[in-house]
Design a protein around this motif. Structure first.
Motif, PDB file in Angstrom:
ATOM      1  N   GLU A  96     -13.022  12.101   5.702  1.00  0.00           N
ATOM      2  CA  GLU A  96     -12.812  11.005   6.108  1.00  0.00           C
ATOM      3  C   GLU A  96     -13.159   9.871   5.660  1.00  0.00           C
ATOM      4  O   GLU A  96     -14.247   9.517   5.385  1.00  0.00           O
ATOM      5  CB  GLU A  96     -12.870  11.447   7.778  1.00  0.00           C
ATOM      6  CG  GLU A  96     -12.142  12.533   8.438  1.00  0.00           C
ATOM      7  CD  GLU A  96     -12.215  12.510   9.855  1.00  0.00           C
ATOM      8  OE1 GLU A  96     -12.750  11.852  10.474  1.00  0.00           O
ATOM      9  OE2 GLU A  96     -11.693  13.551  10.557  1.00  0.00           O
ATOM     10  N   PHE A  97     -12.129   8.689   5.769  1.00  0.00           N
ATOM     11  CA  PHE A  97     -12.400   7.421   5.138  1.00  0.00           C
ATOM     12  C   PHE A  97     -11.528   6.526   5.661  1.00  0.00           C
ATOM     13  O   PHE A  97     -10.501   6.903   6.252  1.00  0.00           O
ATOM     14  CB  PHE A  97     -12.531   7.543   3.571  1.00  0.00           C
ATOM     15  CG  PHE A  97     -11.292   7.982   3.002  1.00  0.00           C
ATOM     16  CD1 PHE A  97     -10.094   7.079   2.613  1.00  0.00           C
ATOM     17  CD2 PHE A  97     -11.140   9.367   2.844  1.00  0.00           C
ATOM     18  CE1 PHE A  97      -9.053   7.497   2.030  1.00  0.00           C
ATOM     19  CE2 PHE A  97      -9.862   9.725   2.322  1.00  0.00           C
ATOM     20  CZ  PHE A  97      -8.759   8.781   1.778  1.00  0.00           C
ATOM     21  N   SER A  98     -11.642   5.177   5.519  1.00  0.00           N
ATOM     22  CA  SER A  98     -10.789   4.124   5.592  1.00  0.00           C
ATOM     23  C   SER A  98     -10.137   3.770   4.361  1.00  0.00           C
ATOM     24  O   SER A  98     -10.767   3.811   3.193  1.00  0.00           O
ATOM     25  CB  SER A  98     -11.475   2.801   6.454  1.00  0.00           C
ATOM     26  OG  SER A  98     -11.950   3.258   7.670  1.00  0.00           O
ATOM     27  N   ALA A  99      -8.932   3.320   4.401  1.00  0.00           N
ATOM     28  CA  ALA A  99      -8.239   2.854   3.260  1.00  0.00           C
ATOM     29  C   ALA A  99      -6.955   2.122   3.518  1.00  0.00           C
ATOM     30  O   ALA A  99      -6.637   1.921   4.659  1.00  0.00           O
ATOM     31  CB  ALA A  99      -7.597   4.233   2.487  1.00  0.00           C
ATOM     32  N   LEU A 100      -6.263   1.438   2.413  1.00  0.00           N
ATOM     33  CA  LEU A 100      -5.072   0.686   2.619  1.00  0.00           C
ATOM     34  C   LEU A 100      -4.156   1.433   1.771  1.00  0.00           C
ATOM     35  O   LEU A 100      -4.256   2.008   0.768  1.00  0.00           O
ATOM     36  CB  LEU A 100      -5.253  -0.891   1.921  1.00  0.00           C
ATOM     37  CG  LEU A 100      -6.460  -1.578   2.420  1.00  0.00           C
ATOM     38  CD1 LEU A 100      -6.466  -2.925   1.398  1.00  0.00           C
ATOM     39  CD2 LEU A 100      -6.458  -2.056   3.868  1.00  0.00           C
ATOM     40  N   ASP A 101      -3.038   1.563   2.498  1.00  0.00           N
ATOM     41  CA  ASP A 101      -1.582   2.100   1.998  1.00  0.00           C
ATOM     42  C   ASP A 101      -1.139   1.409   1.248  1.00  0.00           C
ATOM     43  O   ASP A 101      -0.154   0.596   1.614  1.00  0.00           O
ATOM     44  CB  ASP A 101      -0.877   2.665   3.197  1.00  0.00           C
ATOM     45  CG  ASP A 101       0.258   3.642   2.702  1.00  0.00           C
ATOM     46  OD1 ASP A 101       0.469   3.779   1.424  1.00  0.00           O
ATOM     47  OD2 ASP A 101       1.092   4.118   3.452  1.00  0.00           O
ATOM     48  N   LEU A 102      -1.506   1.165   0.160  1.00  0.00           N
ATOM     49  CA  LEU A 102      -0.966  -0.061  -0.978  1.00  0.00           C
ATOM     50  C   LEU A 102      -1.111   0.434  -2.285  1.00  0.00           C
ATOM     51  O   LEU A 102      -2.119   1.211  -2.937  1.00  0.00           O
ATOM     52  CB  LEU A 102      -1.845  -1.065  -0.508  1.00  0.00           C
ATOM     53  CG  LEU A 102      -1.610  -2.402  -1.538  1.00  0.00           C
ATOM     54  CD1 LEU A 102      -0.443  -3.113  -0.803  1.00  0.00           C
ATOM     55  CD2 LEU A 102      -2.920  -3.505  -1.293  1.00  0.00           C
ATOM     56  N   ARG A 103      -0.051   0.018  -3.100  1.00  0.00           N
ATOM     57  CA  ARG A 103       0.002   0.532  -4.350  1.00  0.00           C
ATOM     58  C   ARG A 103      -0.930  -0.445  -5.297  1.00  0.00           C
ATOM     59  O   ARG A 103      -0.888  -1.856  -4.966  1.00  0.00           O
ATOM     60  CB  ARG A 103       1.178   0.505  -4.821  1.00  0.00           C
ATOM     61  CG  ARG A 103       2.082   1.692  -4.241  1.00  0.00           C
ATOM     62  CD  ARG A 103       3.729   1.699  -4.815  1.00  0.00           C
ATOM     63  NE  ARG A 103       4.605   2.652  -4.063  1.00  0.00           N
ATOM     64  CZ  ARG A 103       4.668   3.798  -4.214  1.00  0.00           C
ATOM     65  NH1 ARG A 103       3.866   4.552  -5.128  1.00  0.00           N
ATOM     66  NH2 ARG A 103       5.268   4.837  -3.399  1.00  0.00           N
ATOM     67  N   MET A 104      -1.425  -0.090  -6.354  1.00  0.00           N
ATOM     68  CA  MET A 104      -2.128  -1.062  -7.248  1.00  0.00           C
ATOM     69  C   MET A 104      -1.139  -1.953  -7.885  1.00  0.00           C
ATOM     70  O   MET A 104      -1.390  -3.332  -7.901  1.00  0.00           O
ATOM     71  CB  MET A 104      -2.944  -0.161  -8.367  1.00  0.00           C
ATOM     72  CG  MET A 104      -4.094   0.711  -7.950  1.00  0.00           C
ATOM     73  SD  MET A 104      -5.172  -0.465  -7.252  1.00  0.00           S
ATOM     74  CE  MET A 104      -5.724  -1.604  -8.891  1.00  0.00           C
ATOM     75  N   ARG A 105       0.057  -1.628  -8.064  1.00  0.00           N
ATOM     76  CA  ARG A 105       0.936  -2.402  -8.723  1.00  0.00           C
ATOM     77  C   ARG A 105       1.341  -3.866  -7.758  1.00  0.00           C
ATOM     78  O   ARG A 105       1.542  -4.788  -8.136  1.00  0.00           O
ATOM     79  CB  ARG A 105       2.461  -1.747  -8.978  1.00  0.00           C
ATOM     80  CG  ARG A 105       3.611  -2.667  -9.599  1.00  0.00           C
ATOM     81  CD  ARG A 105       4.625  -1.841  -9.744  1.00  0.00           C
ATOM     82  NE  ARG A 105       4.521  -0.421 -10.400  1.00  0.00           N
ATOM     83  CZ  ARG A 105       4.878   0.520  -9.813  1.00  0.00           C
ATOM     84  NH1 ARG A 105       5.511   0.511  -8.648  1.00  0.00           N
ATOM     85  NH2 ARG A 105       4.963   1.678 -10.510  1.00  0.00           N
ATOM     86  N   THR A 106       1.503  -3.280  -6.472  1.00  0.00           N
ATOM     87  CA  THR A 106       1.909  -4.106  -5.572  1.00  0.00           C
ATOM     88  C   THR A 106       0.622  -5.099  -5.111  1.00  0.00           C
ATOM     89  O   THR A 106       0.816  -6.189  -5.107  1.00  0.00           O
ATOM     90  CB  THR A 106       1.981  -3.592  -4.119  1.00  0.00           C
ATOM     91  OG1 THR A 106       3.326  -2.761  -4.085  1.00  0.00           O
ATOM     92  CG2 THR A 106       2.240  -4.292  -2.849  1.00  0.00           C
ATOM     93  N   LEU A 107      -0.599  -4.653  -5.355  1.00  0.00           N
ATOM     94  CA  LEU A 107      -1.882  -5.415  -5.246  1.00  0.00           C
ATOM     95  C   LEU A 107      -1.871  -6.377  -6.405  1.00  0.00           C
ATOM     96  O   LEU A 107      -2.177  -7.626  -6.043  1.00  0.00           O
ATOM     97  CB  LEU A 107      -3.001  -4.456  -5.038  1.00  0.00           C
ATOM     98  CG  LEU A 107      -4.455  -5.332  -4.959  1.00  0.00           C
ATOM     99  CD1 LEU A 107      -4.485  -6.135  -3.727  1.00  0.00           C
ATOM    100  CD2 LEU A 107      -5.481  -4.160  -5.176  1.00  0.00           C
TER     101      LEU A 107
END
Length: 339
Positions: free
Chosen positions: A170-181
């Motif tokens: 279990e961990f915390s994360a951002l639902d985000l693509r590297m391209r979008t970032l």
């Protein structure tokens, strides 16, 4: 008539891999943008808005790649020394060129002078990003000193699932693509660059009185730092509680309230990066296309923003399912692909 030798599967994979790495290489893109800006400036008579944007983005791209490289250097002190040394030297060169009022460039041929002007403008966002990276290192150092007063955070660990057929984490994360970032960061750099330029033009008399050195510090504090903090805060507010579990024949991922199950036989692509700001898992297969970035998310109390190394059984299961594996030099990034 010449016979055409058909392209083999390995050659196609190599060509696609070279193309993929080129697209993801900010240093290569930065050099291309700077070269394009140089050609445009040398061929034209004045500095127009489009090549100006190429200079800003190109300078930032090169600095972005440089900062990432120093963050991954071992030992850490060597990375800090290189990071600080380049930041100081680049800023010193900018100050000397600006304070010379064109005297240093007066004797140069016109094309060389145009190229130097391009590099001078590109050095602005590059130096800003390098100093922001140093600021990030300083805040991390302060955080580590404060952490000495309490138990240090630990990395997430694999745990056996209750009644399950595998281990999960279990961990915390951002639902985000590297391209979008990357696009978000480029957009922020453009906005900051345009805003800084507008301020310099609007307060031209004040800028001339203060001097280049003080202006660079004030612009970083008044424009660059607030935008950096706002961007970091906006990203962390999107943090989701996530989990990943590898069973005997399927991958189970939870991102917030969304649950995904991907059989290993239908898995097409998996990236697992354990450390750095870009620690993440990327998954494609069975109708799922997901990217969860743990390195930039707000970690749970007592945990760090990273991922544990994959267990050996996962490698065996995925290889038996027909996936090939690639490792980075320090095993921080593991990539599985279906041929």
């Amino acid at each position: 008539m010449t016979d055409t030798v058909p392209e083999t599967t390995s050659e196609r994979r190599l060509r696609r891999e070279i193309g993929r790495r080129f697209v993801r290489a900010p240093f290569a893109w930065g050099l291309l943008l700077l070269v394009a800006a140089m050609v445009w400036t040398v061929a034209g008579d004045d500095l127009s808005f489009f090549p100006f944007l190429l200079m800003l983005v190109g300078g930032w791209s090169v600095a972005f790649s440089f900062v990432n490289a120093t963050m991954e250097m071992r030992p850490v002190r060597a990375g800090v020394a290189v990071h600080l040394g380049v930041g100081v030297c680049l800023t010193a060169v900018m100050v000397v060129v600006i304070r010379s009022d064109g005297v240093l460039l007066a004797g140069l041929p016109e094309p060389i002078r145009a190229i130097v002007v391009v590099l001078q403008i590109a050095a602005g966002p590059a130096a800003g990003w390098i100093w922001l990276g140093l600021l990030s290192r300083l805040t991390d150092l302060i955080g580590h000193r404060d952490a000495k007063k309490r138990p240090p955070p630990t990395a997430p660990e694999w745990e056996r699932e209750n009644g399950g057929d595998g281990s999960g984490v279990e961990f915390s994360a951002l639902d985000l693509r590297m391209r979008t970032l990357t696009l978000v960061i480029v957009g922020v750099v453009l906005v900051v660059g345009v805003a800084a330029t507008a301020l310099l033009i609007a307060f031209d008399d004040t800028v001339m009185r203060l001097g280049a050195r003080l202006v660079i510090i004030l612009m970083g504090a008044a424009v660059g730092l607030p935008v950096y903090l706002l961007l970091r805060g906006a990203l962390r507010r999107r943090t989701l509680s996530c989990s990943v579990a590898f069973g005997n024949d399927e991958l189970r991922i939870r991102a917030g309230t969304a649950m995904h199950r991907i059989p290993f036989r239908q898995l097409q692509h998996l990236v697992w990066r354990t450390r750095s700001d870009y620690a993440r898992i990327e998954v494609r297969g069975a109708g799922v296309d997901l990217s969860l970035i743990a390195g930039l998310a707000a970690p749970p109390p007592g945990r760090t923003g990273e991922l544990p190394a994959l267990p050996r059984r996962v490698f065996r299961r995925l290889e038996l399912a027909g996936l090939s594996v690639e490792r980075s030099r320090r095993d921080e990034v593991v990539t599985f692909r279906r041929p």
